[in-house]
Design a protein around this motif. Structure first.
Motif, PDB file in Angstrom:
ATOM      1  N   PHE A  80       0.813  -1.188  -0.171  1.00 23.83           N
ATOM      2  CA  PHE A  80       0.033   0.250   0.171  1.00 23.83           C
ATOM      3  C   PHE A  80       0.836   1.310  -0.134  1.00 23.83           C
ATOM      4  O   PHE A  80       1.918   1.490   0.629  1.00 23.83           O
ATOM      5  CB  PHE A  80      -0.922   0.125   1.253  1.00 23.83           C
ATOM      6  N   LEU A  81       0.356   2.343  -0.598  1.00 22.08           N
ATOM      7  CA  LEU A  81       0.997   3.755  -0.577  1.00 22.08           C
ATOM      8  C   LEU A  81       0.011   4.484   0.144  1.00 22.08           C
ATOM      9  O   LEU A  81      -1.233   4.483  -0.121  1.00 22.08           O
ATOM     10  CB  LEU A  81       1.158   4.245  -2.013  1.00 22.08           C
ATOM     11  N   SER A  82       0.339   5.175   1.364  1.00 21.51           N
ATOM     12  CA  SER A  82      -0.636   5.860   2.104  1.00 21.51           C
ATOM     13  C   SER A  82       0.036   7.229   2.412  1.00 21.51           C
ATOM     14  O   SER A  82       1.248   7.438   2.552  1.00 21.51           O
ATOM     15  CB  SER A  82      -0.832   5.130   3.499  1.00 21.51           C
ATOM     16  N   GLN A  92      -3.429  -1.828   9.554  1.00 16.73           N
ATOM     17  CA  GLN A  92      -4.203  -2.525   9.800  1.00 16.73           C
ATOM     18  C   GLN A  92      -4.469  -3.446   8.326  1.00 16.73           C
ATOM     19  O   GLN A  92      -4.663  -4.708   8.613  1.00 16.73           O
ATOM     20  CB  GLN A  92      -5.726  -1.860  10.055  1.00 16.73           C
ATOM     21  N   ALA A  93      -4.328  -2.938   7.433  1.00 14.47           N
ATOM     22  CA  ALA A  93      -4.140  -3.571   6.067  1.00 14.47           C
ATOM     23  C   ALA A  93      -3.196  -4.763   5.971  1.00 14.47           C
ATOM     24  O   ALA A  93      -3.248  -5.906   5.576  1.00 14.47           O
ATOM     25  CB  ALA A  93      -4.112  -2.609   4.979  1.00 14.47           C
ATOM     26  N   VAL A  94      -2.011  -4.220   6.676  1.00 10.77           N
ATOM     27  CA  VAL A  94      -0.832  -5.282   6.592  1.00 10.77           C
ATOM     28  C   VAL A  94      -1.305  -6.409   7.515  1.00 10.77           C
ATOM     29  O   VAL A  94      -1.058  -7.853   7.384  1.00 10.77           O
ATOM     30  CB  VAL A  94       0.274  -4.639   7.001  1.00 10.77           C
ATOM     31  N   GLN A  95      -1.871  -6.227   8.736  1.00  9.73           N
ATOM     32  CA  GLN A  95      -2.415  -7.318   9.602  1.00  9.73           C
ATOM     33  C   GLN A  95      -3.488  -8.153   9.064  1.00  9.73           C
ATOM     34  O   GLN A  95      -3.558  -9.246   9.182  1.00  9.73           O
ATOM     35  CB  GLN A  95      -2.988  -6.384  10.886  1.00  9.73           C
ATOM     36  N   ASP A  96      -4.006  -7.518   7.841  1.00 14.30           N
ATOM     37  CA  ASP A  96      -5.111  -8.361   7.344  1.00 14.30           C
ATOM     38  C   ASP A  96      -4.683  -9.062   6.190  1.00 14.30           C
ATOM     39  O   ASP A  96      -5.282  -9.673   5.200  1.00 14.30           O
ATOM     40  CB  ASP A  96      -6.455  -7.501   6.661  1.00 14.30           C
ATOM     41  N   GLY A  97      -3.082  -8.972   5.950  1.00 15.94           N
ATOM     42  CA  GLY A  97      -2.606  -9.963   4.791  1.00 15.94           C
ATOM     43  C   GLY A  97      -1.678  -9.202   3.776  1.00 15.94           C
ATOM     44  O   GLY A  97      -1.103  -9.814   2.966  1.00 15.94           O
ATOM     45  N   ALA A  98      -1.750  -7.692   3.888  1.00 10.05           N
ATOM     46  CA  ALA A  98      -0.658  -6.928   2.910  1.00 10.05           C
ATOM     47  C   ALA A  98       0.538  -7.254   3.053  1.00 10.05           C
ATOM     48  O   ALA A  98       0.752  -7.663   4.294  1.00 10.05           O
ATOM     49  CB  ALA A  98      -1.269  -5.487   2.983  1.00 10.05           C
ATOM     50  N   PHE A  99       1.250  -7.080   2.087  1.00 13.05           N
ATOM     51  CA  PHE A  99       2.666  -7.543   2.486  1.00 13.05           C
ATOM     52  C   PHE A  99       3.283  -6.171   3.218  1.00 13.05           C
ATOM     53  O   PHE A  99       4.033  -6.477   3.993  1.00 13.05           O
ATOM     54  CB  PHE A  99       3.477  -7.498   1.183  1.00 13.05           C
ATOM     55  N   GLY A 100       2.820  -4.955   2.824  1.00  9.92           N
ATOM     56  CA  GLY A 100       3.530  -3.896   3.725  1.00  9.92           C
ATOM     57  C   GLY A 100       3.004  -2.692   3.066  1.00  9.92           C
ATOM     58  O   GLY A 100       1.921  -2.572   2.371  1.00  9.92           O
ATOM     59  N   TRP A 101       3.375  -1.484   3.637  1.00 10.65           N
ATOM     60  CA  TRP A 101       2.875  -0.095   3.180  1.00 10.65           C
ATOM     61  C   TRP A 101       4.128   0.958   3.149  1.00 10.65           C
ATOM     62  O   TRP A 101       5.170   0.663   3.765  1.00 10.65           O
ATOM     63  CB  TRP A 101       2.027   0.470   4.109  1.00 10.65           C
ATOM     64  N   LEU A 102       4.161   1.761   1.978  1.00  7.85           N
ATOM     65  CA  LEU A 102       5.001   2.947   2.003  1.00  7.85           C
ATOM     66  C   LEU A 102       4.169   4.233   2.104  1.00  7.85           C
ATOM     67  O   LEU A 102       3.074   4.390   1.832  1.00  7.85           O
ATOM     68  CB  LEU A 102       5.463   2.924   0.594  1.00  7.85           C
ATOM     69  N   GLU A 103       5.147   5.084   3.099  1.00  5.51           N
ATOM     70  CA  GLU A 103       4.244   6.447   3.298  1.00  5.51           C
ATOM     71  C   GLU A 103       4.704   7.435   2.188  1.00  5.51           C
ATOM     72  O   GLU A 103       5.967   7.531   1.756  1.00  5.51           O
ATOM     73  CB  GLU A 103       4.835   6.764   4.527  1.00  5.51           C
ATOM     74  N   LYS A 104       3.663   8.037   1.595  1.00  2.32           N
ATOM     75  CA  LYS A 104       3.930   9.114   0.622  1.00  2.32           C
ATOM     76  C   LYS A 104       4.428  10.374   1.145  1.00  2.32           C
ATOM     77  O   LYS A 104       3.783  10.886   2.325  1.00  2.32           O
ATOM     78  CB  LYS A 104       2.691   9.476  -0.088  1.00  2.32           C
TER      79      LYS A 104
END
Length: 202
Positions: A80-82, A92-104
């Motif tokens: 995710f990009l956030s 929360q999305a990562v906890q639901d199974g996403a690989f990770g997130w990147l902050e913009k």
């Protein structure tokens, strides 16, 4: 160069262009989408790959797109990009199974590092899927009766007990089915058979 598909889903054309150019410069083939709807319609959702998905999109949100992927058990690895205010949602999305997130805004180094790790995960998923497909091909060589016997052997039942459970059938017939199962699946014993059935969800 990656052999797995890499998608960028963002409604900001400048972001799509900059991410696309950066990833292309590192040898990654990229397909960009301006909306979640276009991505869900145009991407190969049933093949391993990586989706860099913006949380805030016109139309379907990033989370709604992620939920759609989960509902169809897509093997795509999602990053995710956030924006700053979206971080709790991304976590929360990562906890639901996403690989990770990147902050913009995200540094090129962090983005590339995350993409490489996500592509490595996609490669692992592809290997597992190929192994499962090969296992299913072997399993489908069994007759329905051999499948029944195989599952009971994997559960640890002796030939005599299997004959009782599948009556009317003789223990000698069970022994014949058992031999066919091991030969067709290229397995040596009941322990290997138990693991084969468990690991491949048979």
């Amino acid at each position: 160069m990656s052999t797995h598909k890499l998608y960028v889903i963002d409604d900001d054309e400048a972001v799509r262009r900059s991410l696309g150019l950066l990833l292309l410069s590192r040898g990654h083939a990229v397909q960009a989408f301006a909306s979640g709807e276009a991505f869900l319609e145009g991407a190969a959702l049933d093949e391993p790959g990586v989706a860099i998905l913006d949380l805030r999109l016109d139309g379907l949100s990033g989370l709604q797109v992620f939920d759609a992927l989960r509902q169809r058990a897509s093997p795509l690895v999602v990053v995710f990009l956030s924006g700053h205010g979206d971080i709790p949602v991304a976590v929360q999305a990562v906890q639901d199974g996403a690989f990770g997130w990147l902050e913009k805004p995200c540094s090129d180094e962090r983005l590339l590092e995350t993409v490489e790790k996500a592509l490595a995960r996609a490669a692992e998923i592809a290997t597992r899927l190929q192994a499962r497909q090969a296992a299913l091909a072997l399993w489908q060589r069994l007759t329905p009766r051999e499948m029944q016997v195989a599952r009971l052997v994997a559960e640890g039942h002796a030939n005599k007990r299997i004959a009782q459970l599948l009556a009317p059938i003789e223990p000698r017939t069970v022994e014949t089915h058992r031999a066919h199962v091991f030969a067709k699946l290229a397995l040596a014993n009941s322990h290997e058979l138990e693991r084969f059935i468990r690991e491949h969800g048979l």
